[in-house]
Design an enzyme around this catalytic site. Structure first.
Site, short mmCIF file in Angstrom:
data_model
loop_
_atom_site.label_atom_id
_atom_site.label_comp_id
_atom_site.label_asym_id
_atom_site.label_seq_id
_atom_site.Cartn_x
_atom_site.Cartn_y
_atom_site.Cartn_z
N SER A 97 10.07 8.22 20.48
CA SER A 97 9.44 9.46 20.05
C SER A 97 10.21 10.62 20.66
CB SER A 97 7.98 9.46 20.53
OG SER A 97 7.36 10.69 20.28
N LYS A 135 10.98 8.74 15.82
CA LYS A 135 9.86 9.61 15.42
C LYS A 135 10.15 10.99 15.95
CE LYS A 135 5.35 9.85 17.62
NZ LYS A 135 4.13 9.06 17.97
N LYS A 168 8.68 14.93 16.52
CA LYS A 168 7.49 15.76 16.56
C LYS A 168 7.73 16.98 15.69
CE LYS A 168 5.11 13.47 19.72
NZ LYS A 168 3.72 13.00 19.56
N ASP A 189 5.52 13.11 13.56
CA ASP A 189 4.20 13.18 14.21
C ASP A 189 3.86 14.66 14.41
OD1 ASP A 189 1.86 12.87 15.64
OD2 ASP A 189 2.76 11.74 17.29
N GLU A 208 2.46 11.07 10.90
CA GLU A 208 1.37 10.73 11.82
C GLU A 208 0.51 11.96 12.12
OE1 GLU A 208 2.97 8.83 15.30
OE2 GLU A 208 1.14 9.09 16.47
N ASP A 264 -3.53 8.62 14.39
CA ASP A 264 -3.46 8.40 15.83
C ASP A 264 -4.75 8.95 16.44
OD1 ASP A 264 -2.95 8.60 18.57
OD2 ASP A 264 -1.03 9.59 18.42
N LYS A 277 -3.21 2.69 20.28
CA LYS A 277 -2.88 2.87 21.71
C LYS A 277 -4.08 2.36 22.49
CE LYS A 277 -0.56 7.28 20.96
NZ LYS A 277 -0.49 8.72 21.23
N GLY A 316 2.09 5.22 22.31
CA GLY A 316 2.20 5.31 23.77
C GLY A 316 1.65 6.61 24.29
O1 OSB Z 1 1.02 11.65 19.75
O2 OSB Z 1 1.91 9.75 19.92
C1 OSB Z 1 1.58 10.82 20.43
C2 OSB Z 1 2.91 11.00 24.02
C3 OSB Z 1 1.82 11.52 24.68
C4 OSB Z 1 0.70 11.86 23.96
C5 OSB Z 1 0.66 11.65 22.57
C6 OSB Z 1 1.75 11.10 21.91
C7 OSB Z 1 2.91 10.80 22.64
C8 OSB Z 1 4.14 10.30 22.02
C9 OSB Z 1 5.11 9.49 22.86
O3 OSB Z 1 4.46 10.53 20.88
C10 OSB Z 1 4.63 8.12 23.10
C11 OSB Z 1 5.45 7.37 24.12
O4 OSB Z 1 6.67 7.27 23.96
O5 OSB Z 1 4.84 6.87 25.10
MG MG Z 2 0.80 10.63 17.84
#
Ligand code: OSB
Ligand code: MG
Length: 369
Positions: free
Chosen positions: A135, A161, A163, A188, A213, A238, A262, A290
């Site tokens: 991510s 992924k 953001k 995302d 997402e 999510d 998660k 995660g």
């Molecule tokens: O939205 O998936 C999410 C990290 C912290 C809080 C929310 C998210 C995320 C990530 C990274 O996208 C997830 C990871 O690599 O642990």
């Molecule tokens: Mg997410």
């Protein structure tokens, strides 16, 4: 089994690279490491709350409070015949899923260790490696984003992924697609858009994305169904899915075609498995998300990802993507084929680096024994 001793530690770890999403920028991870002792065995879990109530309403402070005052007293010295019992013990506490997760995961680790089995096998998973995605946060410039993606692609990650947020979306995705035409790519939004943005998501349909997402409200499943009906790209939920019931509602309404699972968001591995099974029955693939976990929470995410309906690469990346030195030794590493190997020792199969854990601990509390 009866849990004889519970130890909570608040841990702070600098991130190797700041992580920016539509709700903000983090340079450090704050998390709670849970250690449970029972019959000479030690079980570990993690409550990866993060710093502020941005992704979830929970924070390290709320986790500490809810664990200390409500959850630990329910767990300590109670007879537990199987990990599913923890769901009932914690049920009177509404929500606070991240707080519940560290303790619940610790119980799973203990049961798997007592059975002498790797947690992955104990959960019913068969894979010996899981596909690993990464991510990538919002960067200062598109050029920096392309560089970062390029580095992850070179390392072999199975999908990327990115953001997005208003002002960092279609043009950015277009630039990434131009540079990486064959990359398995997804987005995302962390709830940054509304139904007024349907046209924007229809434009994003042109970029061969695996999914988008959580585009809309963090607690919405109705508007997501309306959006999904208007776009070809699969919607993945999510934030909106915090219980197995939410997954059922989203499936019935057609709010998504893919679910990010998660453990932290849903209260642990019991709920995660129920959501996995429900999605499998309805033909929706899932993948493991995660919360920037240390190696302890990561080990649980790796084990969970071995279940058969985890059919897409997860946000379960190598330790080095997050931390210079993880809490487990050896750290999780990426294989050249874009996978992470599933540990084959008993329980989580990861060895906690006690010195590193001590160095990163900012407060601790012991209950029982
Ligand atoms: O939205 O998936 C999410 C990290 C912290 C809080 C929310 C998210 C995320 C990530 C990274 O996208 C997830 C990871 O690599 O642990
Ligand atoms: Mg997410």
């Amino acid at each position: 089994m009866r849990i004889e001793r519970v130890e909570l530690r608040e841990v702070r770890m600098p991130l190797v690279h700041p992580f920016e999403t539509s709700f903000g920028r983090e340079t450090e991870q704050r998390t709670i490491v849970v250690r449970l002792d029972c019959e000479g065995l030690v079980g570990y879990g993690e409550s990866a709350a993060g710093i502020g109530p941005w992704y979830s309403y929970e924070t390290v402070e709320t986790c500490w409070h809810v664990q200390t005052d409500f959850l630990v007293p329910r767990l300590l010295d109670r007879e537990i015949s199987e990990p599913a019992d923890v769901v009932g013990l914690f049920a009177p506490v509404r929500g606070h899923n991240i707080a519940k997760t560290g303790l619940e995961e610790g119980v799973w680790d203990l049961f798997a260790k007592r059975a002498g089995e790797p947690l992955a096998r104990f959960l019913g998973g068969e894979k010996d490696r899981i596909e690993s995605g990464v991510s990538v946060g919002i960067q200062a410039t598109v050029a920096e984003l392309l560089d970062r993606i390029g580095a992850f692609v070179d390392q072999g990650y199975a999908r990327v992924k990115i953001k997005i947020k208003p002002g960092w979306d279609v043009d950015v995705v277009e630039a990434v697609r131009d540079r990486f035409p064959d990359l398995r790519l997804m987005l995302d939004a962390n709830s940054a858009y509304s139904l007024d943005d349907v046209a924007l998501f229809q434009r994003l349909d042109g970029f061969d994305l695996m999914m988008v997402e959580q585009p809309l409200g963090h607690d919405d499943i109705v508007d997501h169904a309306k959006l999904q009906a208007e776009i070809r790209t699969p919607v993945c939920l999510d934030e909106s899915i915090v219980t197995p019931a939410h997954a059922r509602w989203a499936i019935e309404l057609g709010s998504c075609r893919i679910v990010n699972i998660k453990p932290g968001r849903v209260g642990g591995l019991n709920a995660a498995i129920r959501i996995h099974d429900l999605c499998q029955e309805h033909g929706l693939p899932v993948w493991c998300g995660g919360l920037l976990e240390t190696g302890i929470g990561r080990a649980h995410n790796v084990a969970l990802s071995t279940l058969p309906n985890f059919r897409l690469p997860g946000d379960v990346s190598a330790s080095a993507r997050y931390y210079e030195r993880d809490l487990v030794d050896p750290p999780f590493e990426l294989n050249p084929d874009g996978t992470i190997s599933v540990p084959d020792g008993p329980g989580i199969g990861a060895t906690v680096d006690e010195n590193r854990l001590d160095d990163c601990t900012v407060r601790s509390r012991i209950f029982g024994a």
